[in-house]
Design an enzyme around this catalytic site. Structure first.
Site, PDB file in Angstrom:
ATOM      1  N   ASP A 158       0.842  -1.202   0.000  1.00 30.64           N
ATOM      2  CA  ASP A 158       0.000   0.000   0.000  1.00 30.64           C
ATOM      3  C   ASP A 158       0.879   1.255   0.000  1.00 30.64           C
ATOM      4  O   ASP A 158       0.592   2.236  -0.685  1.00 30.64           O
ATOM      5  CB  ASP A 158      -0.909  -0.008   1.237  1.00 30.64           C
ATOM      6  CG  ASP A 158      -1.633  -1.335   1.374  1.00 30.64           C
ATOM      7  OD1 ASP A 158      -2.467  -1.634   0.517  1.00 30.64           O
ATOM      8  OD2 ASP A 158      -1.331  -2.082   2.313  1.00 30.64           O
ATOM      9  N   HIS A 186      -4.791  -3.351   6.355  1.00 28.48           N
ATOM     10  CA  HIS A 186      -4.573  -3.604   4.920  1.00 28.48           C
ATOM     11  C   HIS A 186      -5.930  -4.038   4.347  1.00 28.48           C
ATOM     12  O   HIS A 186      -6.216  -5.222   4.176  1.00 28.48           O
ATOM     13  CB  HIS A 186      -3.517  -4.691   4.729  1.00 28.48           C
ATOM     14  CG  HIS A 186      -3.371  -5.120   3.298  1.00 28.48           C
ATOM     15  ND1 HIS A 186      -2.971  -4.273   2.292  1.00 28.48           N
ATOM     16  CD2 HIS A 186      -3.598  -6.318   2.693  1.00 28.48           C
ATOM     17  CE1 HIS A 186      -2.953  -4.916   1.151  1.00 28.48           C
ATOM     18  NE2 HIS A 186      -3.335  -6.164   1.359  1.00 28.48           N
TER      19      HIS A 186
HETATM   20  P1  NAD Z   1      -1.842 -18.639  -4.000  1.00 34.58           P
HETATM   21  O1  NAD Z   1      -3.181 -19.310  -3.885  1.00 34.58           O
HETATM   22  O2  NAD Z   1      -1.195 -18.548  -5.322  1.00 34.58           O
HETATM   23  O3  NAD Z   1      -0.816 -19.376  -3.033  1.00 34.58           O
HETATM   24  C1  NAD Z   1      -1.112 -19.633  -1.709  1.00 34.58           C
HETATM   25  C2  NAD Z   1      -0.363 -20.890  -1.335  1.00 34.58           C
HETATM   26  O4  NAD Z   1      -0.532 -21.082   0.057  1.00 34.58           O
HETATM   27  C3  NAD Z   1      -0.884 -22.154  -2.039  1.00 34.58           C
HETATM   28  O5  NAD Z   1       0.194 -22.878  -2.612  1.00 34.58           O
HETATM   29  C4  NAD Z   1      -1.554 -22.915  -0.907  1.00 34.58           C
HETATM   30  O6  NAD Z   1      -1.488 -24.319  -1.073  1.00 34.58           O
HETATM   31  C5  NAD Z   1      -0.707 -22.455   0.266  1.00 34.58           C
HETATM   32  N1  NAD Z   1      -1.313 -22.681   1.571  1.00 34.58           N
HETATM   33  C6  NAD Z   1      -2.613 -22.619   1.906  1.00 34.58           C
HETATM   34  N2  NAD Z   1      -2.762 -22.960   3.209  1.00 34.58           N
HETATM   35  C7  NAD Z   1      -1.527 -23.198   3.690  1.00 34.58           C
HETATM   36  C8  NAD Z   1      -1.030 -23.583   4.962  1.00 34.58           C
HETATM   37  N3  NAD Z   1      -1.842 -23.840   5.978  1.00 34.58           N
HETATM   38  N4  NAD Z   1       0.312 -23.720   5.102  1.00 34.58           N
HETATM   39  C9  NAD Z   1       1.142 -23.510   4.079  1.00 34.58           C
HETATM   40  N5  NAD Z   1       0.730 -23.184   2.839  1.00 34.58           N
HETATM   41  C10 NAD Z   1      -0.601 -23.013   2.658  1.00 34.58           C
HETATM   42  O7  NAD Z   1      -1.995 -17.224  -3.306  1.00 34.58           O
HETATM   43  P2  NAD Z   1      -1.014 -15.949  -3.435  1.00 34.58           P
HETATM   44  O8  NAD Z   1      -1.442 -15.148  -4.595  1.00 34.58           O
HETATM   45  O9  NAD Z   1       0.394 -16.399  -3.326  1.00 34.58           O
HETATM   46  O10 NAD Z   1      -1.470 -15.118  -2.126  1.00 34.58           O
HETATM   47  C11 NAD Z   1      -1.193 -15.604  -0.840  1.00 34.58           C
HETATM   48  C12 NAD Z   1      -1.857 -14.716   0.201  1.00 34.58           C
HETATM   49  O11 NAD Z   1      -1.261 -13.409   0.204  1.00 34.58           O
HETATM   50  C13 NAD Z   1      -3.358 -14.472  -0.017  1.00 34.58           C
HETATM   51  O12 NAD Z   1      -4.036 -14.530   1.222  1.00 34.58           O
HETATM   52  C14 NAD Z   1      -3.398 -13.050  -0.581  1.00 34.58           C
HETATM   53  O13 NAD Z   1      -4.641 -12.433  -0.370  1.00 34.58           O
HETATM   54  C15 NAD Z   1      -2.282 -12.416   0.227  1.00 34.58           C
HETATM   55  N6  NAD Z   1      -1.736 -11.144  -0.298  1.00 34.58           N
HETATM   56  C16 NAD Z   1      -1.458 -10.167   0.599  1.00 34.58           C
HETATM   57  C17 NAD Z   1      -0.906  -8.971   0.169  1.00 34.58           C
HETATM   58  C18 NAD Z   1      -0.597  -7.862   1.135  1.00 34.58           C
HETATM   59  O14 NAD Z   1      -0.306  -6.746   0.671  1.00 34.58           O
HETATM   60  N7  NAD Z   1      -0.612  -8.057   2.439  1.00 34.58           N
HETATM   61  C19 NAD Z   1      -0.652  -8.781  -1.189  1.00 34.58           C
HETATM   62  C20 NAD Z   1      -0.960  -9.802  -2.087  1.00 34.58           C
HETATM   63  C21 NAD Z   1      -1.513 -10.989  -1.628  1.00 34.58           C
HETATM   64  C1  LMR Z   2      -3.422  -6.672  -2.526  1.00 37.26           C
HETATM   65  O1  LMR Z   2      -3.566  -5.628  -1.895  1.00 37.26           O
HETATM   66  O2  LMR Z   2      -3.075  -6.688  -3.726  1.00 37.26           O
HETATM   67  C2  LMR Z   2      -3.617  -7.988  -1.823  1.00 37.26           C
HETATM   68  O3  LMR Z   2      -4.032  -7.805  -0.501  1.00 37.26           O
HETATM   69  C3  LMR Z   2      -4.506  -8.914  -2.555  1.00 37.26           C
HETATM   70  C4  LMR Z   2      -5.948  -8.484  -2.490  1.00 37.26           C
HETATM   71  O4  LMR Z   2      -6.786  -9.295  -2.111  1.00 37.26           O
HETATM   72  O5  LMR Z   2      -6.238  -7.338  -2.844  1.00 37.26           O
END
Ligand code: NAD
Ligand code: LMR
Length: 327
Positions: A158, A186
């Protein structure tokens, strides 16, 4: 130099597919620090994890000394100095991040416990999996032997989004925008603080139209994640990995004099009167090696105050939803 051990959960997922290669390349701990990567995913993704491991091997990164993969959190977290907790479900179109709490919250009970039992006692943890603030609160509550200050939730993406939008509007390079603070959650209630942001070292509010800042700017940052999902069909990945590297790097390295960065941290004794026992994004500065403080004394006008109260309320509601997972 002694190897630093770095855990990444969700190792087979899309963020990890960018993050792991950045860490192995030295982007996180620098060009002289050898690293070991410890990758965790669900049992059904162990095959995919092995594929990622093969790719890491085939990159022949000079700094990468070891890759461990597995689905047992306690085994994978053994002796780690840093943990990127990414593994969790992402949201789809039309969802808010807090809609993920029912599925994702419980993951952070087990992972908090596993970090408590197996990680190095000076581990620094960055929670990325959404909703990251409240997941981080759950993890720290379940890791009673680790200091709560060792846990952060990621609002760095962000912050970066805010920098880009201000730079674009002011027609300057992003390197000219500094002191970009994100307050709170967030989520769509987050407060991107234009009042304290600087462009060319001076107040952004002197260069940009206040009306645009209060309306469009705030709304763009609050909704940017959803906008990426609508465009890509998947949530942000490379920019999230880049932010994760930047977020833990900021905590690990001394912050340049007079600067700060945003990170969501435990609210105990915070200088802004935010309710205790939340994970809330503040302006922070680090003395290096994970020793950080919340920067005091930023100006908060009535506009920001009102918005900060809204994001605080949302975090209190999220906390109420996960009471059963907190100690
Ligand atoms: P993704 O689905 O591509 O990958 C997630 C992975 O986590 C998968 O391989 C899944 O099998 C694994 N997983 C699920 N439960 C698990 C557990 N208990 N232990 C270990 N691994 C586990 O998702 P992604 O695009 O990589 O996103 C991951 C997370 O990050 C999501 O919750 C997304 O919303 C979040 N995210 C946060 C931000 C932020 O700014 N804070 C930004 C982008 C994404
Ligand atoms: C983001 O801000 O890109 C991540 O938190 C993914 C989402 O769900 O928006």
């Amino acid at each position: 130099m002694k190897i630093k051990r770095i855990a990444v959960t969700g190792g087979a997922g899309q963020i990890a597919y960018s993050l792991l290669f950045r860490i192995a390349n030295g982007d996180f701990l620098g060009p002289n620090q050898p690293v070991a990567l410890h990758l965790l995913d669900l049992p059904q993704f162990e095959g995919a994890l092995k594929g990622v491991q093969m790719e890491l091997d085939d990159c022949v990164f000079p700094l990468l000394k070891e890759v461990k993969v597995g689905s047992d959190a306690e085994e994978v977290f053994g002796g780690v100095h840093y943990a990127f907790l990414v593994g969790a479900k992402p949201r789809g179109p039309g969802m808010e991040r807090k809609d993920l709490l029912a599925d994702n919250g419980k993951i952070f009970v087990g992972q908090g416990k596993a970090l408590n039992n197996a990680a190095s006692k000076d581990v620094r943890v960055l929670v990325v999996g959404n909703p990251c603030n409240t997941n981080c609160l759950i993890a720290m509550h379940n890791a009673p032997d680790l200091p709560r200050t060792s846990f952060h939730a990621m609002t760095r993406l962000d912050q970066n989004r805010g920098v880009f939008q201000l730079a674009q509007k002011a027609n300057v390079h992003t390197t000219e925008v500094t002191h970009m603070t994100i307050w709170g959650n967030h989520s769509a209630t987050q407060v991107p603080d234009f009042l304290n942001a600087k462009i060319h070292g001076g107040p952004a509010v002197k260069l940009l139209d206040r009306k645009w800042l209060e309306t469009e700017f705030v709304s763009i940052i609050q909704k940017r994640g959803a906008e990426v999902i609508a465009a890509r069909g998947k949530s942000s990945a490379a920019s999230a990995a880049n932010a994760a590297v930047g977020a833990l790097k900021a905590i690990t390295e001394p912050t340049p004099h007079g600067q700060w960065f945003s990170s969501a941290v435990y609210t105990e004794n915070n200088p802004y009167g935010i309710d205790e026992d939340l994970v809330f994004s503040f302006p922070c500065r680090s003395k290096g090696q994970g020793d950080f403080e919340i920067v005091k004394g930023l100006e908060i006008d009535s506009f920001l105050k009102e918005k900060i109260a809204i994001t605080q309320k949302e975090l209190m509601e999220e906390r109420d939803l996960v009471r059963g997972l907190l100690k």
